[in-house]
Motif scaffolding. Structure first.
Motif, PDB file in Angstrom:
ATOM      1  N   HIS A 246      -3.164   7.043  -1.016  1.00  0.00           N
ATOM      2  CA  HIS A 246      -3.482   6.795   0.392  1.00  0.00           C
ATOM      3  C   HIS A 246      -4.894   6.238   0.542  1.00  0.00           C
ATOM      4  O   HIS A 246      -5.129   5.273   1.278  1.00  0.00           O
ATOM      5  CB  HIS A 246      -3.344   8.106   1.178  1.00  0.00           C
ATOM      6  CG  HIS A 246      -3.464   7.930   2.659  1.00  0.00           C
ATOM      7  ND1 HIS A 246      -4.096   8.847   3.471  1.00  0.00           N
ATOM      8  CD2 HIS A 246      -3.045   6.934   3.479  1.00  0.00           C
ATOM      9  CE1 HIS A 246      -4.062   8.421   4.717  1.00  0.00           C
ATOM     10  NE2 HIS A 246      -3.420   7.274   4.760  1.00  0.00           N
ATOM     11  N   VAL A 247      -5.844   6.810  -0.186  1.00  0.00           N
ATOM     12  CA  VAL A 247      -7.231   6.343  -0.122  1.00  0.00           C
ATOM     13  C   VAL A 247      -7.348   4.906  -0.626  1.00  0.00           C
ATOM     14  O   VAL A 247      -8.025   4.067  -0.019  1.00  0.00           O
ATOM     15  CB  VAL A 247      -8.160   7.265  -0.931  1.00  0.00           C
ATOM     16  CG1 VAL A 247      -9.555   6.682  -1.038  1.00  0.00           C
ATOM     17  CG2 VAL A 247      -8.210   8.648  -0.289  1.00  0.00           C
ATOM     18  N   CYS A 248      -6.682   4.591  -1.739  1.00  0.00           N
ATOM     19  CA  CYS A 248      -6.738   3.232  -2.296  1.00  0.00           C
ATOM     20  C   CYS A 248      -6.189   2.212  -1.312  1.00  0.00           C
ATOM     21  O   CYS A 248      -6.777   1.136  -1.119  1.00  0.00           O
ATOM     22  CB  CYS A 248      -5.962   3.171  -3.615  1.00  0.00           C
ATOM     23  SG  CYS A 248      -6.718   4.090  -4.968  1.00  0.00           S
ATOM     24  N   VAL A 249      -5.073   2.544  -0.672  1.00  0.00           N
ATOM     25  CA  VAL A 249      -4.470   1.613   0.275  1.00  0.00           C
ATOM     26  C   VAL A 249      -5.347   1.461   1.515  1.00  0.00           C
ATOM     27  O   VAL A 249      -5.488   0.357   2.063  1.00  0.00           O
ATOM     28  CB  VAL A 249      -3.052   2.094   0.660  1.00  0.00           C
ATOM     29  CG1 VAL A 249      -2.517   1.307   1.843  1.00  0.00           C
ATOM     30  CG2 VAL A 249      -2.108   1.936  -0.521  1.00  0.00           C
ATOM     31  N   ILE A 250      -5.957   2.555   1.962  1.00  0.00           N
ATOM     32  CA  ILE A 250      -6.861   2.482   3.113  1.00  0.00           C
ATOM     33  C   ILE A 250      -8.021   1.535   2.821  1.00  0.00           C
ATOM     34  O   ILE A 250      -8.380   0.678   3.636  1.00  0.00           O
ATOM     35  CB  ILE A 250      -7.376   3.888   3.475  1.00  0.00           C
ATOM     36  CG1 ILE A 250      -6.274   4.683   4.173  1.00  0.00           C
ATOM     37  CG2 ILE A 250      -8.602   3.803   4.370  1.00  0.00           C
ATOM     38  CD1 ILE A 250      -6.642   6.119   4.437  1.00  0.00           C
ATOM     39  N   LEU A 251      -8.627   1.680   1.641  1.00  0.00           N
ATOM     40  CA  LEU A 251      -9.749   0.817   1.272  1.00  0.00           C
ATOM     41  C   LEU A 251      -9.318  -0.651   1.238  1.00  0.00           C
ATOM     42  O   LEU A 251      -9.997  -1.534   1.779  1.00  0.00           O
ATOM     43  CB  LEU A 251     -10.312   1.234  -0.089  1.00  0.00           C
ATOM     44  CG  LEU A 251     -11.045   2.580  -0.126  1.00  0.00           C
ATOM     45  CD1 LEU A 251     -11.416   2.943  -1.556  1.00  0.00           C
ATOM     46  CD2 LEU A 251     -12.283   2.535   0.759  1.00  0.00           C
ATOM     47  N   LEU A 252      -8.164  -0.932   0.609  1.00  0.00           N
ATOM     48  CA  LEU A 252      -7.671  -2.308   0.533  1.00  0.00           C
ATOM     49  C   LEU A 252      -7.376  -2.854   1.916  1.00  0.00           C
ATOM     50  O   LEU A 252      -7.750  -3.985   2.254  1.00  0.00           O
ATOM     51  CB  LEU A 252      -6.415  -2.350  -0.341  1.00  0.00           C
ATOM     52  CG  LEU A 252      -5.718  -3.703  -0.448  1.00  0.00           C
ATOM     53  CD1 LEU A 252      -6.603  -4.687  -1.195  1.00  0.00           C
ATOM     54  CD2 LEU A 252      -4.377  -3.548  -1.172  1.00  0.00           C
ATOM     55  N   PHE A 253      -6.727  -2.049   2.744  1.00  0.00           N
ATOM     56  CA  PHE A 253      -6.326  -2.475   4.087  1.00  0.00           C
ATOM     57  C   PHE A 253      -7.536  -2.870   4.929  1.00  0.00           C
ATOM     58  O   PHE A 253      -7.590  -3.959   5.507  1.00  0.00           O
ATOM     59  CB  PHE A 253      -5.562  -1.332   4.762  1.00  0.00           C
ATOM     60  CG  PHE A 253      -5.115  -1.623   6.162  1.00  0.00           C
ATOM     61  CD1 PHE A 253      -3.966  -2.356   6.396  1.00  0.00           C
ATOM     62  CD2 PHE A 253      -5.837  -1.156   7.249  1.00  0.00           C
ATOM     63  CE1 PHE A 253      -3.541  -2.618   7.699  1.00  0.00           C
ATOM     64  CE2 PHE A 253      -5.432  -1.416   8.544  1.00  0.00           C
ATOM     65  CZ  PHE A 253      -4.280  -2.148   8.769  1.00  0.00           C
ATOM     66  N   TYR A 254      -8.542  -2.012   4.964  1.00  0.00           N
ATOM     67  CA  TYR A 254      -9.671  -2.256   5.856  1.00  0.00           C
ATOM     68  C   TYR A 254     -10.646  -3.290   5.294  1.00  0.00           C
ATOM     69  O   TYR A 254     -11.248  -4.050   6.060  1.00  0.00           O
ATOM     70  CB  TYR A 254     -10.389  -0.944   6.167  1.00  0.00           C
ATOM     71  CG  TYR A 254      -9.622  -0.074   7.133  1.00  0.00           C
ATOM     72  CD1 TYR A 254      -9.433  -0.479   8.454  1.00  0.00           C
ATOM     73  CD2 TYR A 254      -9.065   1.129   6.733  1.00  0.00           C
ATOM     74  CE1 TYR A 254      -8.712   0.302   9.343  1.00  0.00           C
ATOM     75  CE2 TYR A 254      -8.353   1.924   7.616  1.00  0.00           C
ATOM     76  CZ  TYR A 254      -8.182   1.502   8.927  1.00  0.00           C
ATOM     77  OH  TYR A 254      -7.466   2.268   9.811  1.00  0.00           O
TER      78      TYR A 254
END
Length: 315
Positions: A246-254
Motif C-alpha cells: 500500500h505504501v509503495c503504491v501510494i508513493l508511486l501514485f502521488y
C-alpha cells in the motif's frame, strides 16, 4: 464590421497531437501501452470478481480495494482506447463535448482514488493501532458511506472545470499536444485570460489531494510507532507486510500525479515528450499493479481459478 463567428468560441472538434517528435514510434509505443491496459483490465476484473464471489472478502478492507479497482478501470478506460486509436489509426479528432467528458472522468477518477487510498490508510491504522475497535469502527456501512463521500467530493471538485472551460473562446486553436484531454491542456489553447482556470486547477483539487497526503502520512507515522511497540518481531514483520504494498503504491501514485499537475505550472523546461510519456505511464501502471499483490486476493484467485473443484467442495 464582420459579425462575430460564435462557432470559434467552442470548436466542434479538437485534435489530439499524440507525442510530438515521436510519431514514427507510435506502433512500438502502443505495444507496451496496450499490454499494460489489457493487464489492468484482467487484473482489476479478477479482483472485482473474486471480492464479489468470496463471502470472506466482504470486509471493509476489500470493499475499499474493489472501489480502487473500479476507479482504476475508469482511469485507464477513459484515456487508453482513444490513445490506441490515435497510435494505430491516427484518429486524433475528438469532439469538444467528448473532450470535456474525458477530462472530467480522468480527474474525477484520480480524485476518487486519492480519497480511497486515504480510507485504506485509515483502515490499516485502526486495524493495527486499535484492533479491538476495528469491527465497531470499520463496518460494511461505513465503507459504503466512505465510497459515496469519495464520489460526491470528486464530483463537486471536478464538475466546475467543465464550466470554466466552456466559457473560454478558442479562436481556432484546437490542437492539443497530448494523447488525451486534461483541464490545463485544454485551457492553454484559449485566446483569453485563463488565470481563473490556473487558480482553480491548482488551488482546489491540489489542496484536496495535499490534505489526503497529509492525513495518509499521519496515519502511517502512527502505524510505524505502533509497530515499534509490538513485542514480537514476527508480529512486527507481519503487520509491516500488510502495509508495504500500500505504501509503495501510494508513493508511486502521488509522485507521478504531482509531477503531472505541477509540470503545467512550473516545469516548462522538461521535454514535452517526456511529460506525455510519464502521463500515459501514470494512467496505465497504477491500475495494473495493486490489487493482485494483496496476499488474500492471491489466495482466493488460486482457489477460484486454479483449484475450482476444491473450492466448490469447500463451499
Amino acid at each position: 464590421m464582420p459579425p462575430l463567428n460564435l462557432t470559434s468560441l467552442a470548436p466542434a472538434t479538437f485534435i489530439l497531437a499524440s507525442i510530438p517528435g515521436m510519431e514514427r514510434s507510435h506502433i512500438w509505443i502502443s505495444i507496451p501501452f496496450c499490454s499494460m491496459y489489457l493487464a489492468a483490465l484482467l487484473g482489476n476484473g479478477v479482483v472485482l470478481f473474486v471480492i464479489r464471489t468470496e463471502r470472506s472478502l466482504h470486509q471493509p478492507m476489500f470493499l475499499f480495494l474493489a472501489m480502487l479497482a473500479i476507479a482504476d478501470l475508469m482511469l485507464s478506460t477513459t484515456t487508453v482506447p482513444k490513445m490506441l486509436a490515435l497510435f494505430w489509426f491516427s484518429m486524433g479528432q475528438i469532439s469538444f463535448s467528448a473532450c470535456l467528458a474525458q477530462m472530467f472522468f480522468l480527474h474525477f477518477s484520480f480524485s476518487a482514488e486519492s480519497m480511497i487510498l486515504l480510507a485504506m490508510a485509515f483502515d490499516r491504522f485502526v486495524a493495527i493501532c486499535y484492533p479491538p475497535r476495528y469491527g465497531a469502527v470499520l463496518t460494511h456501512s461505513a465503507a459504503v458511506k466512505t465510497g459515496l463521500v469519495a464520489l460526491l467530493r470528486s464530483f463537486c471538485i471536478i464538475f466546475p472545470c467543465i464550466f470554466l472551460l466552456q466559457r473560454l473562446p478558442f479562436c481556432g486553436h484546437h490542437v492539443i499536444p497530448h494523447t488525451y484531454c486534461e483541464h490545463m491542456g485544454i485551457a492553454w489553447l484559449a485566446c483569453a485570460d485563463i488565470s481563473v482556470n490556473v487558480l482553480y486547477g491548482l488551488a482546489v483539487p491540489f489542496a484536496a489531494i495535499v490534505l489526503d497526503v497529509i492525513l495518509i502520512a499521519v496515519s502511517y507515522v502512527l502505524i510505524l510507532l505502533a509497530l515499534f511497540r509490538l513485542p514480537s518481531r514476527t508480529a512486527r514483520l507481519k503487520a509491516f507486510n500488510t502495509c508495504s504494498s500500500h505504501v509503495c503504491v501510494i508513493l508511486l501514485f502521488y509522485i507521478l500525479a504531482f509531477f503531472t499537475v505541477l509540470r503545467h505550472r512550473f516545469g516548462q523546461e522538461i521535454p514535452h515528450h517526456v511529460h506525455i510519456l510519464l502521463a500515459n505511464f501514470y494512467v496505465l501502471f497504477f491500475p495494473m499493479v495493486y490489487g493482485v499483490r494483496t496476499q488474500q486476493i492471491k489466495e482466493k484467485v488460486v482457489k477460484v481459478f486454479v483449484c475450482p473443484k476444491s473450492h466448490l467442495l469447500r463451499e
